[in-house]
Design a protein around this motif. Structure first.
Motif, short mmCIF file in Angstrom:
data_model
loop_
_atom_site.label_atom_id
_atom_site.label_comp_id
_atom_site.label_asym_id
_atom_site.label_seq_id
_atom_site.Cartn_x
_atom_site.Cartn_y
_atom_site.Cartn_z
N ASP A 26 3.18 -1.03 4.27
CA ASP A 26 2.90 0.35 3.89
C ASP A 26 4.19 1.04 3.50
O ASP A 26 5.16 1.09 4.26
N SER A 81 3.24 5.83 3.38
CA SER A 81 2.05 6.61 3.02
C SER A 81 1.97 7.90 3.82
O SER A 81 2.37 7.96 4.99
N SER A 96 -3.48 5.98 5.93
CA SER A 96 -3.31 4.53 5.83
C SER A 96 -2.78 3.93 7.13
O SER A 96 -3.19 2.84 7.54
N HIS A 97 -1.86 4.64 7.77
CA HIS A 97 -1.25 4.13 9.00
C HIS A 97 -2.32 3.84 10.05
O HIS A 97 -2.32 2.77 10.69
N PHE A 106 5.84 -1.21 8.28
CA PHE A 106 5.91 0.16 7.79
C PHE A 106 7.34 0.44 7.35
O PHE A 106 8.28 0.27 8.12
N ASN A 123 0.82 -1.21 0.00
CA ASN A 123 0.00 0.00 0.00
C ASN A 123 0.85 1.26 0.00
O ASN A 123 1.86 1.36 0.70
N TYR A 124 0.41 2.22 -0.81
CA TYR A 124 0.97 3.56 -0.75
C TYR A 124 -0.14 4.56 -1.05
O TYR A 124 -0.63 4.65 -2.18
#
Length: 341
Positions: free
Chosen positions: A38, A41, A45-46, A60, A10-11
């Motif tokens: 991740d 981001s 998102s976090h 992360f 994910n970004y």
């Protein structure tokens, strides 16, 4: 029993990320592990990832791109098989069950399945990808330079030990995204590929949100999300060169310098001919179309009927009526132009 991990890279896809994670967590095979990486981001998102607690493994990393995320994931997972799910896509509930059954039916290093193309809000378009069927020995054809029909990254599952023969992939300023290219076209050199001829997930298209065919420019031809079609076609040459180095160094094989791929050729074709003057279209046909027609006529994955159909559609680009020519270009270049949306 499943021994698979679903890795979600994910970004800045907070708008879609919960759907992707939920689709991974609700697999009918309850032992499937879910990992979310991740890539630095800057949206929320976090916070979304943290809400899932220990139901997922959260990693992360600083923003280094998709290639680095794949490398990182393969350092961490301990399952025998993996699906890399893009954060804006989703899997159907039985996806892992059917994939693992396919792996169990033979000696496969990769199992691929179709994806239903969705609009930005998750509605079906009536289109599935890939549109060509998988035939023949993928590894043999790759050794001849032919990129075989594959779904986008989310529609592929891999044997982890095979992926680790290709990864880690070098990360550089010119090689940040497109990690799925190395997985899709590297792994079949190590064994057989199984294709499930039905959709087990959804591929969300959102680059051209709110724009319809005919709105103008790249929006009419856009399909992939991470890159526009022309950039993707040009990047493919760089990625193939990097894959050749990896395969030579780690597998002791030499792939052809040149590759053949209709997806790349049609992207170049579309960007050159869409809304082009008649003289430009004819110049392309008479002087620049050799590679394009080679990937049509010599295509080992297509039937004679499909080759003839694409050739006839291409010929429509030479008519003096711009509206008819542009419609033909859109139909060839963008699968969404065929789905009634």
């Amino acid at each position: 029993m499943s021994n698979a991990t679903i890795v979600i890279c994910n970004y800045n896809y907070a708008a879609y990320l919960p759907v992707a994670i939920d689709s991974a967590l609700t697999q009918s095979v309850g032992t499937t592990r879910v990992m979310v990486i991740d890539d630095g981001s800057t949206d929320n998102s976090h916070e979304i990832i943290q809400q899932y607690g220990d139901r997922i493994t959260a990693i992360f990393q600083d923003n280094r791109g998709q290639v680095a995320a794949y490398n990182h994931a393969l350092d961490q997972i301990d399952s025998t098989h993996v699906i890399f799910l893009d954060a804006d896509d989703l899997l159907h509930p039985d996806a892992v069950k059917e994939v693992m059954a396919a792996f169990g039916s033979g000696d496969f290093v990769k199992v691929q399945f179709k994806l239903e193309v969705m609009t930005v809000d998750g509605m079906g378009t009536g289109v599935t990808v890939p549109q060509s069927s998988l035939v023949g020995d993928c590894g043999k054809l790759l050794r001849q330079g032919w990129l075989y029909p594959s779904p986008p990254g989310s529609g592929n599952a891999y044997r982890v030990e095979a992926l680790r023969c290709i990864f880690p992939v070098p990360v550089s300023a010119d090689n940040v995204y497109g990690a799925d290219f190395y997985a899709i076209y590297g792994v079949p050199l190590l064994g057989n590929v199984c294709a499930i001829d039905r959709a087990l997930g959804g591929y969300r298209v959102h680059r051209s949100t709110g724009r319809k065919p005919g709105a103008g420019g790249a929006a009419d031809l856009a399909f992939a999300n991470a890159e526009d079609s022309l950039a993707g076609a040009r990047k493919a040459a760089t990625r193939w060169a990097i894959l050749r180095e990896i395969v030579h160094d780690r597998l002791g094989e030499t792939l052809p310098v040149r590759f053949f791929d209709f997806s790349s050729e049609k992207a170049l074709f579309g960007n050159l001919l869409y809304r082009a003057p008649l003289a430009r279209r004819w110049r392309w046909f008479t002087k620049e179309s050799g590679s394009y027609f080679h990937t049509v006529i010599a295509n080992p994955f297509w039937t004679l009927r499909k080759k003839m159909a694409v050739s006839c559609l291409t010929a429509l680009c030479l008519v003096p009526f711009a509206s008819l020519s542009d419609r033909a270009v859109r139909y060839i270049a963008n699968p969404l132009a065929r789905g009634g949306r």
